[in-house]
Design a protein around this motif. Structure first.
Motif, PDB file in Angstrom:
ATOM      1  N   UNK A  94      -5.487   5.855   8.317  1.00  0.00           N
ATOM      2  CA  UNK A  94      -6.369   6.217   9.293  1.00  0.00           C
ATOM      3  C   UNK A  94      -7.688   5.179   9.608  1.00  0.00           C
ATOM      4  N   UNK A  95      -8.132   4.717   8.368  1.00  0.00           N
ATOM      5  CA  UNK A  95      -9.181   3.692   8.253  1.00  0.00           C
ATOM      6  C   UNK A  95      -8.798   2.593   9.018  1.00  0.00           C
ATOM      7  N   UNK A  96      -7.507   1.861   8.708  1.00  0.00           N
ATOM      8  CA  UNK A  96      -6.966   0.820   9.231  1.00  0.00           C
ATOM      9  C   UNK A  96      -6.716   1.033  10.539  1.00  0.00           C
ATOM     10  N   UNK A  97      -6.395   2.043  11.069  1.00  0.00           N
ATOM     11  CA  UNK A  97      -6.030   2.423  12.679  1.00  0.00           C
ATOM     12  C   UNK A  97      -7.549   2.232  13.264  1.00  0.00           C
ATOM     13  N   UNK A  98      -8.346   2.846  12.630  1.00  0.00           N
ATOM     14  CA  UNK A  98      -9.853   2.830  13.299  1.00  0.00           C
ATOM     15  C   UNK A  98     -10.476   1.398  13.135  1.00  0.00           C
ATOM     16  N   UNK A  99     -10.261   0.702  12.390  1.00  0.00           N
ATOM     17  CA  UNK A  99     -10.786  -0.572  12.450  1.00  0.00           C
ATOM     18  C   UNK A  99     -10.076  -1.443  13.524  1.00  0.00           C
ATOM     19  N   UNK A 100      -8.836  -1.244  13.578  1.00  0.00           N
ATOM     20  CA  UNK A 100      -8.009  -2.020  14.682  1.00  0.00           C
ATOM     21  C   UNK A 100      -8.335  -1.599  15.796  1.00  0.00           C
ATOM     22  N   UNK A 114      -9.528  -7.758  -0.588  1.00  0.00           N
ATOM     23  CA  UNK A 114      -9.548  -6.454  -1.455  1.00  0.00           C
ATOM     24  C   UNK A 114     -10.108  -5.342  -0.516  1.00  0.00           C
ATOM     25  N   UNK A 115     -10.965  -5.490   0.389  1.00  0.00           N
ATOM     26  CA  UNK A 115     -11.189  -4.611   1.278  1.00  0.00           C
ATOM     27  C   UNK A 115     -10.093  -4.000   2.340  1.00  0.00           C
ATOM     28  N   UNK A 116      -9.330  -5.239   2.768  1.00  0.00           N
ATOM     29  CA  UNK A 116      -8.307  -5.039   3.617  1.00  0.00           C
ATOM     30  C   UNK A 116      -7.145  -4.446   2.982  1.00  0.00           C
ATOM     31  N   UNK A 117      -6.802  -4.506   1.841  1.00  0.00           N
ATOM     32  CA  UNK A 117      -6.029  -3.881   1.039  1.00  0.00           C
ATOM     33  C   UNK A 117      -6.291  -2.347   1.070  1.00  0.00           C
ATOM     34  N   UNK A 118      -7.591  -2.200   0.615  1.00  0.00           N
ATOM     35  CA  UNK A 118      -7.735  -0.631   0.535  1.00  0.00           C
ATOM     36  C   UNK A 118      -7.766   0.139   1.749  1.00  0.00           C
ATOM     37  N   UNK A 119      -8.269  -0.410   2.859  1.00  0.00           N
ATOM     38  CA  UNK A 119      -8.114   0.145   4.154  1.00  0.00           C
ATOM     39  C   UNK A 119      -6.694   0.267   4.732  1.00  0.00           C
ATOM     40  N   UNK A 120      -5.915  -0.843   4.258  1.00  0.00           N
ATOM     41  CA  UNK A 120      -4.398  -0.776   4.586  1.00  0.00           C
ATOM     42  C   UNK A 120      -3.710   0.286   4.056  1.00  0.00           C
ATOM     43  N   UNK A 121      -4.216   0.906   3.045  1.00  0.00           N
ATOM     44  CA  UNK A 121      -3.610   2.074   2.013  1.00  0.00           C
ATOM     45  C   UNK A 121      -4.318   3.195   2.615  1.00  0.00           C
ATOM     46  N   UNK A 122      -5.146   3.334   3.297  1.00  0.00           N
ATOM     47  CA  UNK A 122      -5.745   4.315   4.216  1.00  0.00           C
ATOM     48  C   UNK A 122      -5.584   4.106   5.607  1.00  0.00           C
ATOM     49  N   UNK A 173       0.709  -1.161   0.110  1.00  0.00           N
ATOM     50  CA  UNK A 173       0.063   0.104   0.035  1.00  0.00           C
ATOM     51  C   UNK A 173       1.008   1.278   0.000  1.00  0.00           C
ATOM     52  N   UNK A 174       2.005   1.174  -0.604  1.00  0.00           N
ATOM     53  CA  UNK A 174       2.920   2.554  -0.679  1.00  0.00           C
ATOM     54  C   UNK A 174       2.384   3.493  -1.549  1.00  0.00           C
ATOM     55  N   UNK A 175       1.573   3.150  -2.348  1.00  0.00           N
ATOM     56  CA  UNK A 175       0.865   4.161  -3.092  1.00  0.00           C
ATOM     57  C   UNK A 175       0.135   5.047  -2.146  1.00  0.00           C
ATOM     58  N   UNK A 176       0.083   6.300  -2.850  1.00  0.00           N
ATOM     59  CA  UNK A 176      -0.848   7.444  -1.970  1.00  0.00           C
ATOM     60  C   UNK A 176      -2.246   6.982  -2.047  1.00  0.00           C
ATOM     61  N   UNK A 177      -3.068   7.353  -0.939  1.00  0.00           N
ATOM     62  CA  UNK A 177      -4.439   6.705  -0.640  1.00  0.00           C
ATOM     63  C   UNK A 177      -5.244   7.449  -1.630  1.00  0.00           C
ATOM     64  N   UNK A 178      -5.025   8.471  -2.160  1.00  0.00           N
ATOM     65  CA  UNK A 178      -5.988   8.963  -3.212  1.00  0.00           C
ATOM     66  C   UNK A 178      -5.652   8.207  -4.518  1.00  0.00           C
ATOM     67  N   UNK A 179      -4.565   7.269  -4.666  1.00  0.00           N
ATOM     68  CA  UNK A 179      -4.386   6.378  -5.869  1.00  0.00           C
ATOM     69  C   UNK A 179      -5.326   5.071  -5.677  1.00  0.00           C
ATOM     70  N   UNK A 180      -5.701   4.836  -4.698  1.00  0.00           N
ATOM     71  CA  UNK A 180      -6.299   3.586  -4.599  1.00  0.00           C
ATOM     72  C   UNK A 180      -7.627   3.693  -4.500  1.00  0.00           C
TER      73      UNK A 180
END
Length: 128
Positions: A99-105, A89-97, A20-27
């Motif tokens: 803050x979202x992954x932090x909120x989930x965990x 795919x959802x996990x990958x999406x949230x991992x690239x964002x 997920x090294x891509x910038x969040x707006x790219x995913x």
């Protein structure tokens, strides 16, 4: 001997985070993006399953096979087809964002801590 399940979920997270090294707006979100609450519920179930299997007396191969089988059952219970990989795919999406992954965990940890307190134990993980 340490079970391979001990490193399965963290390894999945690391693998997805590294990708997920891509910038969040790219995913862009996947077509069947699971909600944060769905992700929290699934991750709680997966972590509890992993814990139960690690405390059992299974061989590492048996533990892994049982985990994968039960993981499919959990996904099926939530109406998620394993073939469409919407969880991954959802996990990958949230991992690239981040803050979202932090909120989930944070939700996962809070829920697991609450369950442990109800069972009379002390929370094992502190987070800010």
């Amino acid at each position: 001997m340490k079970s391979p399940l001990t490193s399965f979920i963290p390894a999945l997270g690391l693998l997805l985070a590294l990708g997920s090294c891509a910038r969040p707006e790219e995913v862009s979100p996947p077509p069947k993006l699971l909600t944060k609450q769905q992700m929290i519920s699934l991750l709680i179930r997966f972590h509890l399953l992993e814990s139960r299997l690690e405390s059992g007396r299974f061989s590492p191969d048996s533990s892994r096979a049982l985990f994968l089988s039960m993981q499919r059952d959990i996904l099926w219970h939530y109406g998620i087809a394993e073939e469409d990989s919407s969880f991954q795919r959802s996990y990958y999406y949230y991992a690239s964002h981040k803050k979202d992954l932090d909120d989930i965990y944070a939700g996962v940890i809070d829920s697991l801590d609450a369950q442990q307190k109800r069972m009379g134990g002390q929370p094992t993980v502190k987070h800010p």
